[in-house]
Write a protein that holds these residues in place. Structure first.
Motif, PDB file in Angstrom:
ATOM      1  N   GLN A  13      -2.505  -2.970   5.334  1.00  0.00           N
ATOM      2  CA  GLN A  13      -3.528  -3.745   6.029  1.00  0.00           C
ATOM      3  C   GLN A  13      -4.298  -2.880   7.017  1.00  0.00           C
ATOM      4  OE1 GLN A  13      -2.076  -6.981   8.438  1.00  0.00           O
ATOM      5  NE2 GLN A  13      -4.126  -7.498   9.199  1.00  0.00           N
ATOM      6  N   LEU A  14      -3.582  -2.054   7.779  1.00  0.00           N
ATOM      7  CA  LEU A  14      -4.246  -1.154   8.725  1.00  0.00           C
ATOM      8  C   LEU A  14      -5.165  -0.179   7.993  1.00  0.00           C
ATOM      9  CD1 LEU A  14      -4.657   0.022  11.552  1.00  0.00           C
ATOM     10  CD2 LEU A  14      -2.566   1.375  11.215  1.00  0.00           C
ATOM     11  N   GLY A  15      -4.694   0.373   6.876  1.00  0.00           N
ATOM     12  CA  GLY A  15      -5.513   1.311   6.119  1.00  0.00           C
ATOM     13  C   GLY A  15      -6.740   0.666   5.505  1.00  0.00           C
ATOM     14  N   ILE A  16      -6.595  -0.539   4.971  1.00  0.00           N
ATOM     15  CA  ILE A  16      -7.733  -1.238   4.375  1.00  0.00           C
ATOM     16  C   ILE A  16      -8.770  -1.586   5.437  1.00  0.00           C
ATOM     17  CG2 ILE A  16      -8.430  -3.383   3.233  1.00  0.00           C
ATOM     18  CD1 ILE A  16      -5.765  -3.264   1.710  1.00  0.00           C
ATOM     19  N   MET A  17      -8.308  -2.047   6.598  1.00  0.00           N
ATOM     20  CA  MET A  17      -9.236  -2.360   7.682  1.00  0.00           C
ATOM     21  C   MET A  17      -9.983  -1.113   8.145  1.00  0.00           C
ATOM     22  SD  MET A  17      -6.910  -5.035   9.917  1.00  0.00           S
ATOM     23  CE  MET A  17      -8.081  -5.039  11.299  1.00  0.00           C
ATOM     24  N   ALA A  18      -9.264   0.008   8.265  1.00  0.00           N
ATOM     25  CA  ALA A  18      -9.902   1.253   8.701  1.00  0.00           C
ATOM     26  C   ALA A  18     -10.905   1.749   7.667  1.00  0.00           C
ATOM     27  CB  ALA A  18      -8.830   2.314   8.953  1.00  0.00           C
ATOM     28  N   MET A  19     -10.538   1.698   6.390  1.00  0.00           N
ATOM     29  CA  MET A  19     -11.455   2.159   5.349  1.00  0.00           C
ATOM     30  C   MET A  19     -12.680   1.263   5.248  1.00  0.00           C
ATOM     31  SD  MET A  19     -11.947   4.560   3.179  1.00  0.00           S
ATOM     32  CE  MET A  19     -10.351   5.334   2.900  1.00  0.00           C
ATOM     33  N   ILE A  63       0.106 -11.438   9.498  1.00  0.00           N
ATOM     34  CA  ILE A  63      -1.226 -12.032   9.411  1.00  0.00           C
ATOM     35  C   ILE A  63      -1.177 -13.440   8.824  1.00  0.00           C
ATOM     36  CG2 ILE A  63      -1.691 -11.050   7.125  1.00  0.00           C
ATOM     37  CD1 ILE A  63      -4.612 -10.712   8.035  1.00  0.00           C
ATOM     38  N   TRP A  64      -0.176 -13.739   7.985  1.00  0.00           N
ATOM     39  CA  TRP A  64      -0.088 -15.068   7.386  1.00  0.00           C
ATOM     40  C   TRP A  64       0.491 -16.091   8.353  1.00  0.00           C
ATOM     41  CZ3 TRP A  64      -3.118 -14.391   3.581  1.00  0.00           C
ATOM     42  CH2 TRP A  64      -3.078 -13.223   2.829  1.00  0.00           C
ATOM     43  N   ASP A  65       1.258 -15.612   9.346  1.00  0.00           N
ATOM     44  CA  ASP A  65       1.860 -16.529  10.319  1.00  0.00           C
ATOM     45  C   ASP A  65       0.963 -16.725  11.539  1.00  0.00           C
ATOM     46  OD1 ASP A  65       4.074 -16.689   8.643  1.00  0.00           O
ATOM     47  OD2 ASP A  65       5.068 -14.994   9.632  1.00  0.00           O
ATOM     48  N   GLU A  66       0.499 -15.619  12.123  1.00  0.00           N
ATOM     49  CA  GLU A  66      -0.352 -15.682  13.314  1.00  0.00           C
ATOM     50  C   GLU A  66      -1.510 -14.699  13.135  1.00  0.00           C
ATOM     51  OE1 GLU A  66       1.631 -15.468  17.080  1.00  0.00           O
ATOM     52  OE2 GLU A  66       3.506 -16.272  16.259  1.00  0.00           O
ATOM     53  N   PRO A  67      -2.558 -15.087  12.413  1.00  0.00           N
ATOM     54  CA  PRO A  67      -3.645 -14.148  12.107  1.00  0.00           C
ATOM     55  C   PRO A  67      -4.382 -13.634  13.337  1.00  0.00           C
ATOM     56  CG  PRO A  67      -4.227 -16.391  11.450  1.00  0.00           C
ATOM     57  CD  PRO A  67      -2.780 -16.405  11.798  1.00  0.00           C
ATOM     58  N   ILE A  68      -4.555 -14.470  14.355  1.00  0.00           N
ATOM     59  CA  ILE A  68      -5.282 -14.030  15.546  1.00  0.00           C
ATOM     60  C   ILE A  68      -4.516 -12.925  16.262  1.00  0.00           C
ATOM     61  CG2 ILE A  68      -6.257 -14.736  17.755  1.00  0.00           C
ATOM     62  CD1 ILE A  68      -7.687 -15.872  15.319  1.00  0.00           C
ATOM     63  N   THR A  69      -3.222 -13.132  16.486  1.00  0.00           N
ATOM     64  CA  THR A  69      -2.394 -12.111  17.134  1.00  0.00           C
ATOM     65  C   THR A  69      -2.325 -10.854  16.287  1.00  0.00           C
ATOM     66  OG1 THR A  69      -1.049 -13.873  18.116  1.00  0.00           O
ATOM     67  CG2 THR A  69      -0.140 -11.652  18.134  1.00  0.00           C
ATOM     68  N   ASN A  70      -2.240 -11.017  14.978  1.00  0.00           N
ATOM     69  CA  ASN A  70      -2.201  -9.863  14.084  1.00  0.00           C
ATOM     70  C   ASN A  70      -3.452  -9.011  14.221  1.00  0.00           C
ATOM     71  OD1 ASN A  70      -3.143  -8.839  11.164  1.00  0.00           O
ATOM     72  ND2 ASN A  70      -0.917  -8.697  11.304  1.00  0.00           N
TER      73      ASN A  70
END
Length: 310
Positions: A96-102, A166-173
Protein backbone atom coordinates in the motif's frame (compact mmCIF):
# COMPACT_ATOMS: atom_id res chain seq x y z
CA UNK A 1 10.35 -14.71 -19.79
CA UNK A 2 12.88 -17.49 -20.44
CA UNK A 3 15.39 -15.64 -18.29
CA UNK A 4 12.92 -15.28 -15.42
CA UNK A 5 13.51 -18.65 -13.76
CA UNK A 6 17.34 -18.64 -13.95
CA UNK A 7 17.35 -15.07 -12.63
CA UNK A 8 15.21 -16.04 -9.66
CA UNK A 9 17.39 -19.11 -9.05
CA UNK A 10 20.59 -17.04 -8.82
CA UNK A 11 18.76 -14.54 -6.60
CA UNK A 12 17.88 -17.33 -4.15
CA UNK A 13 21.49 -18.52 -4.17
CA UNK A 14 22.86 -15.03 -3.56
CA UNK A 15 20.36 -14.23 -0.80
CA UNK A 16 20.98 -17.52 1.01
CA UNK A 17 24.76 -17.14 0.95
CA UNK A 18 24.75 -13.43 1.79
CA UNK A 19 22.91 -13.83 5.10
CA UNK A 20 25.35 -16.59 6.12
CA UNK A 21 28.20 -14.07 5.95
CA UNK A 22 26.52 -11.58 8.29
CA UNK A 23 28.71 -10.87 11.33
CA UNK A 24 27.54 -12.46 14.56
CA UNK A 25 26.11 -15.85 15.41
CA UNK A 26 22.38 -16.38 15.74
CA UNK A 27 22.87 -18.93 18.53
CA UNK A 28 24.98 -16.44 20.50
CA UNK A 29 22.22 -13.85 20.13
CA UNK A 30 19.61 -16.33 21.38
CA UNK A 31 21.81 -17.25 24.33
CA UNK A 32 22.32 -13.59 25.26
CA UNK A 33 18.60 -13.41 26.01
CA UNK A 34 18.93 -16.08 28.69
CA UNK A 35 19.19 -15.04 32.31
CA UNK A 36 22.84 -15.97 32.77
CA UNK A 37 23.79 -15.54 29.11
CA UNK A 38 25.68 -18.82 29.21
CA UNK A 39 26.19 -20.82 26.04
CA UNK A 40 26.56 -24.47 26.94
CA UNK A 41 27.16 -27.09 24.24
CA UNK A 42 23.80 -28.73 24.90
CA UNK A 43 21.90 -25.48 24.25
CA UNK A 44 23.90 -24.81 21.08
CA UNK A 45 23.27 -28.32 19.77
CA UNK A 46 19.58 -28.12 20.58
CA UNK A 47 19.11 -24.80 18.72
CA UNK A 48 21.22 -25.94 15.77
CA UNK A 49 19.15 -29.10 15.43
CA UNK A 50 15.82 -27.28 15.79
CA UNK A 51 16.58 -24.79 13.02
CA UNK A 52 18.63 -27.16 10.86
CA UNK A 53 21.88 -25.21 11.36
CA UNK A 54 24.02 -28.27 12.01
CA UNK A 55 23.93 -29.58 8.44
CA UNK A 56 26.13 -28.61 5.53
CA UNK A 57 25.43 -25.29 3.75
CA UNK A 58 24.55 -26.95 0.40
CA UNK A 59 22.04 -29.22 2.16
CA UNK A 60 20.50 -26.24 4.00
CA UNK A 61 20.16 -24.37 0.70
CA UNK A 62 18.59 -27.35 -1.08
CA UNK A 63 16.04 -27.88 1.70
CA UNK A 64 15.22 -24.16 1.81
CA UNK A 65 14.78 -24.04 -1.98
CA UNK A 66 12.51 -27.07 -1.97
CA UNK A 67 10.50 -25.47 0.82
CA UNK A 68 10.05 -22.27 -1.22
CA UNK A 69 8.77 -24.28 -4.18
CA UNK A 70 6.23 -25.83 -1.79
CA UNK A 71 5.30 -22.40 -0.37
CA UNK A 72 7.23 -22.84 2.90
CA UNK A 73 9.68 -20.03 3.71
CA UNK A 74 10.89 -21.67 6.91
CA UNK A 75 10.43 -20.99 10.61
CA UNK A 76 11.41 -17.65 12.10
CA UNK A 77 14.19 -17.73 14.71
CA UNK A 78 12.72 -14.63 16.34
CA UNK A 79 9.00 -15.41 16.60
CA UNK A 80 9.20 -19.22 16.26
CA UNK A 81 6.33 -19.01 13.75
CA UNK A 82 6.31 -19.82 10.04
CA UNK A 83 7.83 -16.87 8.20
CA UNK A 84 4.96 -16.91 5.74
CA UNK A 85 2.54 -15.85 8.50
CA UNK A 86 4.58 -12.71 9.26
CA UNK A 87 5.07 -11.94 5.56
CA UNK A 88 1.35 -12.35 4.87
CA UNK A 89 0.51 -9.71 7.50
CA UNK A 90 3.25 -7.23 6.60
CA UNK A 91 3.37 -7.44 2.80
CA UNK A 92 0.04 -5.62 2.19
CA UNK A 93 1.24 -2.70 4.33
CA UNK A 94 4.40 -2.19 2.28
CA UNK A 95 2.48 -2.71 -0.96
CA UNK A 96 0.00 0.00 0.00
CA UNK A 97 2.81 2.42 0.86
CA UNK A 98 4.59 1.63 -2.40
CA UNK A 99 1.46 2.00 -4.53
CA UNK A 100 0.62 5.33 -2.90
CA UNK A 101 4.17 6.60 -3.44
CA UNK A 102 4.27 5.47 -7.07
CA UNK A 103 0.85 6.97 -7.79
CA UNK A 104 1.96 10.30 -6.33
CA UNK A 105 5.22 10.17 -8.29
CA UNK A 106 3.55 9.49 -11.64
CA UNK A 107 0.71 11.98 -11.23
CA UNK A 108 3.20 14.66 -10.23
CA UNK A 109 6.19 13.95 -12.47
CA UNK A 110 4.64 13.36 -15.91
CA UNK A 111 2.42 16.50 -16.06
CA UNK A 112 5.26 18.64 -14.67
CA UNK A 113 7.76 17.17 -17.15
CA UNK A 114 5.40 17.74 -20.08
CA UNK A 115 4.70 21.31 -18.95
CA UNK A 116 8.42 21.98 -18.64
CA UNK A 117 9.02 20.75 -22.20
CA UNK A 118 6.12 22.70 -23.70
CA UNK A 119 7.26 25.91 -21.97
CA UNK A 120 10.95 25.38 -22.65
CA UNK A 121 13.35 28.13 -21.48
CA UNK A 122 10.65 30.05 -19.62
CA UNK A 123 10.40 30.68 -15.89
CA UNK A 124 8.08 27.66 -15.65
CA UNK A 125 10.77 25.47 -17.18
CA UNK A 126 13.47 26.81 -14.85
CA UNK A 127 11.24 26.35 -11.82
CA UNK A 128 10.29 22.75 -12.63
CA UNK A 129 13.88 21.80 -13.47
CA UNK A 130 15.04 23.23 -10.15
CA UNK A 131 12.31 21.28 -8.39
CA UNK A 132 13.42 18.05 -10.07
CA UNK A 133 17.05 18.59 -9.04
CA UNK A 134 15.95 19.38 -5.48
CA UNK A 135 13.92 16.16 -5.27
CA UNK A 136 16.90 14.18 -6.55
CA UNK A 137 19.34 15.83 -4.14
CA UNK A 138 17.48 15.66 -0.83
CA UNK A 139 17.57 12.21 0.86
CA UNK A 140 14.15 10.78 1.71
CA UNK A 141 15.20 9.69 5.21
CA UNK A 142 16.22 13.29 6.02
CA UNK A 143 12.88 14.58 4.78
CA UNK A 144 11.13 12.00 6.93
CA UNK A 145 12.97 13.13 10.05
CA UNK A 146 12.34 16.81 9.24
CA UNK A 147 8.64 16.11 8.67
CA UNK A 148 8.34 14.59 12.14
CA UNK A 149 10.40 17.27 13.90
CA UNK A 150 8.98 20.39 12.25
CA UNK A 151 5.52 18.92 11.80
CA UNK A 152 5.25 18.69 15.56
CA UNK A 153 7.02 21.99 16.24
CA UNK A 154 4.95 24.18 13.91
CA UNK A 155 1.69 22.27 13.43
CA UNK A 156 1.52 19.96 16.44
CA UNK A 157 1.37 17.00 14.06
CA UNK A 158 2.73 13.57 14.86
CA UNK A 159 1.94 10.37 12.96
CA UNK A 160 -0.35 7.93 14.79
CA UNK A 161 1.77 5.52 16.82
CA UNK A 162 -0.33 2.40 16.38
CA UNK A 163 -0.96 1.15 12.86
CA UNK A 164 -4.52 0.55 11.70
CA UNK A 165 -5.61 -1.52 8.71
CA UNK A 166 -7.15 0.43 5.84
CA UNK A 167 -10.22 -1.85 5.84
CA UNK A 168 -10.86 -1.31 9.55
CA UNK A 169 -9.96 2.37 10.04
CA UNK A 170 -9.22 3.99 6.66
CA UNK A 171 -8.86 7.54 8.01
CA UNK A 172 -6.25 6.55 10.61
CA UNK A 173 -4.50 4.38 8.04
CA UNK A 174 -4.14 7.27 5.60
CA UNK A 175 -3.00 9.58 8.40
CA UNK A 176 -0.13 7.18 9.01
CA UNK A 177 0.89 6.60 5.38
CA UNK A 178 0.25 9.84 3.50
CA UNK A 179 3.39 11.66 4.67
CA UNK A 180 5.88 8.83 3.98
CA UNK A 181 4.11 8.14 0.66
CA UNK A 182 4.55 11.75 -0.45
CA UNK A 183 8.19 11.79 0.67
CA UNK A 184 8.99 8.54 -1.11
CA UNK A 185 6.99 9.50 -4.21
CA UNK A 186 8.73 12.87 -4.37
CA UNK A 187 12.13 11.18 -4.27
CA UNK A 188 11.12 9.04 -7.25
CA UNK A 189 9.50 11.90 -9.15
CA UNK A 190 12.68 13.91 -9.76
CA UNK A 191 14.23 11.54 -12.31
CA UNK A 192 10.87 10.94 -14.03
CA UNK A 193 10.37 14.70 -14.40
CA UNK A 194 13.75 15.19 -16.05
CA UNK A 195 13.37 12.21 -18.37
CA UNK A 196 9.82 13.19 -19.38
CA UNK A 197 11.02 16.68 -20.24
CA UNK A 198 13.99 15.49 -22.33
CA UNK A 199 12.02 12.87 -24.26
CA UNK A 200 9.16 15.30 -24.90
CA UNK A 201 11.59 17.91 -26.25
CA UNK A 202 13.00 15.33 -28.63
CA UNK A 203 9.57 14.22 -29.83
CA UNK A 204 8.19 17.74 -30.23
CA UNK A 205 10.89 18.43 -32.83
CA UNK A 206 9.83 15.49 -35.01
CA UNK A 207 8.25 16.01 -38.43
CA UNK A 208 5.00 14.24 -37.59
CA UNK A 209 4.36 16.65 -34.73
CA UNK A 210 4.85 19.63 -37.04
CA UNK A 211 2.56 17.94 -39.56
CA UNK A 212 -0.13 17.44 -36.91
CA UNK A 213 0.05 21.13 -36.01
CA UNK A 214 -0.03 22.13 -39.68
CA UNK A 215 -3.23 20.10 -40.10
CA UNK A 216 -4.86 22.35 -37.52
CA UNK A 217 -5.14 19.87 -34.67
CA UNK A 218 -5.68 21.32 -31.22
CA UNK A 219 -2.41 21.75 -29.29
CA UNK A 220 -3.64 19.56 -26.44
CA UNK A 221 -4.44 16.79 -28.93
CA UNK A 222 -0.97 17.11 -30.45
CA UNK A 223 0.73 16.95 -27.06
CA UNK A 224 -1.27 14.09 -25.55
CA UNK A 225 -2.08 11.84 -28.54
CA UNK A 226 1.02 12.31 -30.68
CA UNK A 227 3.93 13.54 -28.60
CA UNK A 228 3.37 12.09 -25.12
CA UNK A 229 2.54 8.59 -26.29
CA UNK A 230 5.75 8.33 -28.30
CA UNK A 231 7.80 9.87 -25.50
CA UNK A 232 6.40 7.45 -22.92
CA UNK A 233 8.59 4.41 -23.65
CA UNK A 234 11.75 5.61 -21.85
CA UNK A 235 9.62 7.01 -19.03
CA UNK A 236 7.83 3.69 -18.52
CA UNK A 237 11.19 1.91 -18.47
CA UNK A 238 12.51 4.18 -15.73
CA UNK A 239 9.31 3.81 -13.70
CA UNK A 240 9.72 0.03 -13.86
CA UNK A 241 13.33 0.26 -12.71
CA UNK A 242 12.28 2.52 -9.84
CA UNK A 243 10.46 -0.36 -8.18
CA UNK A 244 13.83 -1.42 -6.75
CA UNK A 245 14.38 2.06 -5.31
CA UNK A 246 10.83 1.97 -4.00
CA UNK A 247 11.55 -1.22 -2.07
CA UNK A 248 14.69 0.30 -0.57
CA UNK A 249 12.92 3.53 0.34
CA UNK A 250 10.16 1.76 2.22
CA UNK A 251 12.76 0.06 4.45
CA UNK A 252 14.05 3.38 5.81
CA UNK A 253 10.75 5.25 6.00
CA UNK A 254 8.92 2.37 7.65
CA UNK A 255 11.48 2.43 10.45
CA UNK A 256 11.28 6.24 10.82
CA UNK A 257 7.46 6.32 10.91
CA UNK A 258 7.10 3.03 12.87
CA UNK A 259 5.14 1.35 10.08
CA UNK A 260 4.96 -2.44 10.64
CA UNK A 261 5.66 -3.36 7.02
CA UNK A 262 8.19 -5.55 5.26
CA UNK A 263 10.97 -2.96 5.53
CA UNK A 264 10.72 -2.65 9.29
CA UNK A 265 10.44 -6.43 9.52
CA UNK A 266 13.62 -6.79 7.45
CA UNK A 267 15.67 -4.47 9.68
CA UNK A 268 14.47 -6.22 12.84
CA UNK A 269 15.29 -9.60 11.31
CA UNK A 270 18.77 -8.42 10.33
CA UNK A 271 19.45 -7.18 13.84
CA UNK A 272 18.41 -10.57 15.28
CA UNK A 273 20.11 -12.62 12.53
CA UNK A 274 16.77 -14.20 11.68
CA UNK A 275 17.99 -15.95 8.53
CA UNK A 276 14.67 -17.34 7.23
CA UNK A 277 12.89 -13.99 7.63
CA UNK A 278 15.68 -12.02 5.92
CA UNK A 279 15.82 -14.52 3.07
CA UNK A 280 12.05 -14.39 2.57
CA UNK A 281 11.82 -10.59 2.55
CA UNK A 282 14.77 -10.05 0.21
CA UNK A 283 13.63 -12.84 -2.11
CA UNK A 284 10.08 -11.48 -2.35
CA UNK A 285 11.43 -7.98 -2.97
CA UNK A 286 13.62 -9.31 -5.78
CA UNK A 287 10.66 -11.17 -7.28
CA UNK A 288 8.62 -7.95 -7.27
CA UNK A 289 11.43 -6.10 -9.08
CA UNK A 290 11.88 -8.86 -11.68
CA UNK A 291 8.15 -9.16 -12.38
CA UNK A 292 7.72 -5.39 -12.59
CA UNK A 293 10.41 -5.19 -15.26
CA UNK A 294 8.75 -8.05 -17.16
CA UNK A 295 5.43 -6.16 -17.04
CA UNK A 296 7.18 -3.02 -18.31
CA UNK A 297 8.66 -4.94 -21.25
CA UNK A 298 5.26 -6.37 -22.14
CA UNK A 299 3.58 -2.97 -21.85
CA UNK A 300 5.69 -1.55 -24.68
CA UNK A 301 3.35 -3.11 -27.23
CA UNK A 302 0.38 -1.33 -25.67
CA UNK A 303 2.11 2.05 -25.69
CA UNK A 304 3.79 1.91 -29.09
CA UNK A 305 1.80 0.24 -31.90
CA UNK A 306 5.03 -0.30 -33.86
CA UNK A 307 6.15 -2.92 -31.29
CA UNK A 308 4.76 -6.41 -31.57
CA UNK A 309 5.68 -9.61 -29.70
CA UNK A 310 5.48 -12.95 -31.42
Amino acid sequence: MLLLLPTLFFITLFVFMAVRFLPGDVIDLMASELEDGAIDPEFRAKVAHKYNLNTAIPQQYAEWLLGIVAGDFGQSFLTDRPVFEDVRRKLPISMQLGIMAMAFSITMAIPVGVTSAVWQDTWIDYLTRSLAILLLAVPSFWLGLMAIVYGFQFFGWVPPIQYRNIWDEPITNLQILWVPAIILGGALAGSVMRLTRSTMLEVLRQDYVRTARAKGLHERHVIVRHALRNAALPVVTVIGLQVGLLVGGTVVLERIFSIPGMGNFLLTSLEQRDYPAVQAVVLLSAVVVVLSNLIVDLSYALIDPRIRYG
